[in-house]
Design a protein around this motif. Structure first.
Motif, PDB file in Angstrom:
ATOM      1  N   ALA A 175       0.940  -0.985  -0.118  1.00 21.58           N
ATOM      2  CA  ALA A 175      -0.021   0.095  -0.050  1.00 21.58           C
ATOM      3  C   ALA A 175       0.982   1.166   0.021  1.00 21.58           C
ATOM      4  CB  ALA A 175      -0.946  -0.028   1.075  1.00 21.58           C
ATOM      5  N   LEU A 176       1.882   1.256   0.882  1.00 21.98           N
ATOM      6  CA  LEU A 176       2.780   2.426   0.689  1.00 21.98           C
ATOM      7  C   LEU A 176       3.555   2.597  -0.280  1.00 21.98           C
ATOM      8  CD1 LEU A 176       4.083   4.730   2.245  1.00 21.98           C
ATOM      9  CD2 LEU A 176       5.636   2.994   3.437  1.00 21.98           C
ATOM     10  N   TRP A 177       4.033   1.624  -1.037  1.00 26.92           N
ATOM     11  CA  TRP A 177       4.745   1.612  -2.376  1.00 26.92           C
ATOM     12  C   TRP A 177       3.991   2.181  -3.315  1.00 26.92           C
ATOM     13  CZ3 TRP A 177       3.801  -0.932  -6.930  1.00 26.92           C
ATOM     14  CH2 TRP A 177       4.615  -0.449  -8.022  1.00 26.92           C
ATOM     15  N   ARG A 178       2.731   1.896  -3.443  1.00 26.55           N
ATOM     16  CA  ARG A 178       1.720   2.365  -4.441  1.00 26.55           C
ATOM     17  C   ARG A 178       1.720   3.862  -4.342  1.00 26.55           C
ATOM     18  NH1 ARG A 178       0.386  -1.526  -7.637  1.00 26.55           N
ATOM     19  NH2 ARG A 178      -0.041  -3.968  -6.902  1.00 26.55           N
ATOM     20  N   LEU A 179       1.380   4.208  -3.005  1.00 27.66           N
ATOM     21  CA  LEU A 179       1.131   5.728  -2.884  1.00 27.66           C
ATOM     22  C   LEU A 179       2.301   6.431  -3.078  1.00 27.66           C
ATOM     23  CD1 LEU A 179      -0.848   5.550   0.843  1.00 27.66           C
ATOM     24  CD2 LEU A 179      -1.893   6.215  -1.447  1.00 27.66           C
ATOM     25  N   ILE A 180       3.458   5.744  -2.963  1.00 30.07           N
ATOM     26  CA  ILE A 180       4.651   6.596  -3.269  1.00 30.07           C
ATOM     27  C   ILE A 180       4.884   6.670  -4.842  1.00 30.07           C
ATOM     28  CG2 ILE A 180       7.315   6.446  -3.387  1.00 30.07           C
ATOM     29  CD1 ILE A 180       7.015   5.080  -0.479  1.00 30.07           C
ATOM     30  N   ALA A 181       4.543   5.535  -5.428  1.00 33.81           N
ATOM     31  CA  ALA A 181       4.687   5.373  -7.080  1.00 33.81           C
ATOM     32  C   ALA A 181       3.680   6.221  -7.517  1.00 33.81           C
ATOM     33  CB  ALA A 181       4.410   4.064  -7.414  1.00 33.81           C
ATOM     34  N   PHE A 182       2.582   6.401  -7.200  1.00 35.24           N
ATOM     35  CA  PHE A 182       1.479   7.651  -7.800  1.00 35.24           C
ATOM     36  C   PHE A 182       1.930   8.891  -7.233  1.00 35.24           C
ATOM     37  CE2 PHE A 182      -1.709   4.103  -7.485  1.00 35.24           C
ATOM     38  CZ  PHE A 182      -2.131   4.097  -8.623  1.00 35.24           C
ATOM     39  N   SER A 183       2.564   9.113  -6.080  1.00 31.15           N
ATOM     40  CA  SER A 183       2.809  10.512  -5.903  1.00 31.15           C
ATOM     41  C   SER A 183       4.221  10.925  -7.076  1.00 31.15           C
ATOM     42  CB  SER A 183       3.459  10.592  -4.447  1.00 31.15           C
ATOM     43  OG  SER A 183       4.684  10.015  -4.511  1.00 31.15           O
ATOM     44  N   LEU A 184       4.781  10.089  -7.552  1.00 30.29           N
ATOM     45  CA  LEU A 184       6.019  10.217  -8.285  1.00 30.29           C
ATOM     46  C   LEU A 184       5.277  10.471  -9.739  1.00 30.29           C
ATOM     47  CD1 LEU A 184       8.794   8.073  -6.814  1.00 30.29           C
ATOM     48  CD2 LEU A 184       8.175  10.490  -6.303  1.00 30.29           C
ATOM     49  N   GLN A 185       4.264  10.041  -9.947  1.00 29.78           N
ATOM     50  CA  GLN A 185       3.592  10.259 -11.317  1.00 29.78           C
ATOM     51  C   GLN A 185       2.509  11.272 -11.192  1.00 29.78           C
ATOM     52  OE1 GLN A 185       4.467   8.945 -13.975  1.00 29.78           O
ATOM     53  NE2 GLN A 185       5.807   7.280 -13.889  1.00 29.78           N
ATOM     54  N   PRO A 186       2.649  12.560 -10.966  1.00 27.77           N
ATOM     55  CA  PRO A 186       1.862  13.521 -11.188  1.00 27.77           C
ATOM     56  C   PRO A 186       0.544  13.538 -11.823  1.00 27.77           C
ATOM     57  CG  PRO A 186       3.890  14.550 -10.811  1.00 27.77           C
ATOM     58  CD  PRO A 186       3.932  13.282 -11.208  1.00 27.77           C
ATOM     59  N   GLY A 187      -0.687  13.531 -11.747  1.00 29.60           N
ATOM     60  CA  GLY A 187      -1.867  13.381 -12.405  1.00 29.60           C
ATOM     61  C   GLY A 187      -2.623  11.937 -12.196  1.00 29.60           C
ATOM     62  N   ASP A 188      -1.823  10.907 -11.787  1.00 30.96           N
ATOM     63  CA  ASP A 188      -2.448   9.558 -11.591  1.00 30.96           C
ATOM     64  C   ASP A 188      -3.272   9.858 -10.220  1.00 30.96           C
ATOM     65  OD1 ASP A 188      -1.344   8.619 -13.977  1.00 30.96           O
ATOM     66  OD2 ASP A 188       0.273   7.415 -13.097  1.00 30.96           O
ATOM     67  N   ARG A 189      -4.099   9.199 -10.115  1.00 25.24           N
ATOM     68  CA  ARG A 189      -5.077   9.014  -8.940  1.00 25.24           C
ATOM     69  C   ARG A 189      -4.853   7.941  -8.143  1.00 25.24           C
ATOM     70  NH1 ARG A 189     -11.215  10.645  -9.561  1.00 25.24           N
ATOM     71  NH2 ARG A 189     -11.033  10.633  -7.567  1.00 25.24           N
ATOM     72  N   SER A 190      -4.528   7.936  -6.704  1.00 21.79           N
ATOM     73  CA  SER A 190      -4.047   6.787  -6.039  1.00 21.79           C
ATOM     74  C   SER A 190      -5.556   6.303  -5.644  1.00 21.79           C
ATOM     75  CB  SER A 190      -3.382   7.165  -4.785  1.00 21.79           C
ATOM     76  OG  SER A 190      -4.007   8.025  -4.225  1.00 21.79           O
ATOM     77  N   PRO A 191      -5.733   4.992  -5.615  1.00 21.90           N
ATOM     78  CA  PRO A 191      -6.914   4.032  -5.371  1.00 21.90           C
ATOM     79  C   PRO A 191      -7.231   4.281  -3.720  1.00 21.90           C
ATOM     80  CG  PRO A 191      -5.517   2.683  -6.736  1.00 21.90           C
ATOM     81  CD  PRO A 191      -4.541   4.000  -6.201  1.00 21.90           C
ATOM     82  N   ALA A 192      -8.417   4.435  -3.318  1.00 20.43           N
ATOM     83  CA  ALA A 192      -8.733   4.772  -2.039  1.00 20.43           C
ATOM     84  C   ALA A 192      -8.498   3.609  -1.080  1.00 20.43           C
ATOM     85  CB  ALA A 192     -10.249   4.947  -1.805  1.00 20.43           C
ATOM     86  N   TRP A 193      -8.309   2.447  -1.802  1.00 27.74           N
ATOM     87  CA  TRP A 193      -7.966   1.142  -1.005  1.00 27.74           C
ATOM     88  C   TRP A 193      -6.582   1.101  -0.203  1.00 27.74           C
ATOM     89  CZ3 TRP A 193      -9.018  -2.462   1.815  1.00 27.74           C
ATOM     90  CH2 TRP A 193      -8.053  -3.437   2.043  1.00 27.74           C
ATOM     91  N   GLN A 194      -5.652   1.947  -0.896  1.00 31.69           N
ATOM     92  CA  GLN A 194      -4.187   2.083  -0.340  1.00 31.69           C
ATOM     93  C   GLN A 194      -4.435   2.966   0.875  1.00 31.69           C
ATOM     94  OE1 GLN A 194      -2.471   0.175  -1.890  1.00 31.69           O
ATOM     95  NE2 GLN A 194      -3.487  -0.012  -4.085  1.00 31.69           N
ATOM     96  N   TRP A 195      -5.256   3.771   1.077  1.00 31.52           N
ATOM     97  CA  TRP A 195      -5.390   4.675   2.117  1.00 31.52           C
ATOM     98  C   TRP A 195      -6.204   3.664   3.462  1.00 31.52           C
ATOM     99  CZ3 TRP A 195      -2.322   8.330   2.863  1.00 31.52           C
ATOM    100  CH2 TRP A 195      -2.018   9.155   1.879  1.00 31.52           C
ATOM    101  N   VAL A 196      -7.185   2.961   2.782  1.00 33.25           N
ATOM    102  CA  VAL A 196      -7.847   2.167   3.752  1.00 33.25           C
ATOM    103  C   VAL A 196      -6.992   0.944   4.367  1.00 33.25           C
ATOM    104  CG1 VAL A 196      -9.799   0.369   4.044  1.00 33.25           C
ATOM    105  CG2 VAL A 196     -10.101   2.453   2.579  1.00 33.25           C
ATOM    106  N   CYS A 197      -6.249   0.497   3.702  1.00 31.89           N
ATOM    107  CA  CYS A 197      -5.105  -0.835   4.035  1.00 31.89           C
ATOM    108  C   CYS A 197      -4.325   0.055   5.075  1.00 31.89           C
ATOM    109  CB  CYS A 197      -4.312  -0.993   3.071  1.00 31.89           C
ATOM    110  SG  CYS A 197      -3.374  -2.281   3.315  1.00 31.89           S
TER     111      CYS A 197
END
Length: 233
Positions: A183-205
């Motif tokens: 979950a953390l890695w996906r959020l980091i990866a999304f943050s390094l790709q501006p414009g991509d929306r992170s799935p809410a599940w990562q935050w829930v997890c």
């Protein structure tokens, strides 16, 4: 006010023991490595390197802090302080999460020169770091020495981060998304790709993991302090 003073004390404690200096050195190494990597590999490598800060260093640092305080007899003094166990736990988690977050932002700032979602990166790394720090704290309460802690902490650290590393290299299964490292890695990866929306599940997890380990720590840490002679009077 009491909690704020405790948090400031923990931050100063970590500064005095060179935690910030060590993180600055590691961050500089990561930045140098990212500068020499080909552009097509830079973002993936950065996400893995940033992940290693909260998951690996945070886990091992909290163990060292707990065992150092134990050896100095500080845990046995808990009975004469008004500090609540949850305040002690949160102070440790937040202070170490701050270092990891500063390191992550510094790496992204120098490696990508502003082309990053810093709000998402900051929130993700701070939350993920708190999860791993609390896991490390739980393990530390069962350890008698640094060597024993290193042995006990290595297994959960590897198990919780291995799915994230496999996902980063394209080997992914749905069950991997149940792990905090993924979950953390996906959020980091999304943050390094501006414009991509992170799935809410990562935050829930991450929220579920944070709530779970916080409850476990709030139950285990007072018991561990009592075993050191820190019984409330």
């Amino acid at each position: 006010m009491r909690f704020l003073l405790t948090l400031i004390k923990d931050i100063r404690y970590q500064m005095n023991y060179g935690f910030y200096l060590l993180y600055a050195f590691i961050s500089a190494l990561y930045i140098a490595l990212l500068f020499i990597l080909p552009v097509e590999y830079k973002r993936m490598a950065a996400s893995v390197l940033i992940l290693s800060d909260p998951s690996m260093l945070g886990v091992f640092f909290i163990g060292g802090i707990w065992l150092l305080e134990k050896s100095e007899g500080l845990l046995s003094l808990w009975n004469i302080t008004p500090l609540l166990p949850i305040e002690y736990i949160l102070s440790k988690a937040l202070s170490l999460s701050l270092i990891s977050t500063l390191s992550a932002v510094l790496i992204a700032l120098f490696a990508f020169q502003g082309n990053c979602d810093y709000v998402l990166l900051t929130a993700g790394v701070f939350t993920g770091s708190a999860v791993f720090t609390l896991i490390g704290l739980l393990v530390a309460t069962y350890s008698r020495s640094v060597n024993q802690y290193m042995l006990l902490a290595t297994l959960p650290a590897v198990l919780l981060t291995a799915p994230a590393l496999l996902s980063a290299f394209g080997i992914s299964y749905p069950v991997f998304d149940l792990f905090p490292g993924t979950a953390l890695w996906r959020l980091i990866a999304f943050s390094l790709q501006p414009g991509d929306r992170s799935p809410a599940w990562q935050w829930v997890c991450l929220a579920l993991w944070l709530g779970t380990v916080l409850l476990l720590a709030n139950k285990r840490v007072p018991a561990a302090m009592l075993s050191e002679g820190g019984e409330r009077r």
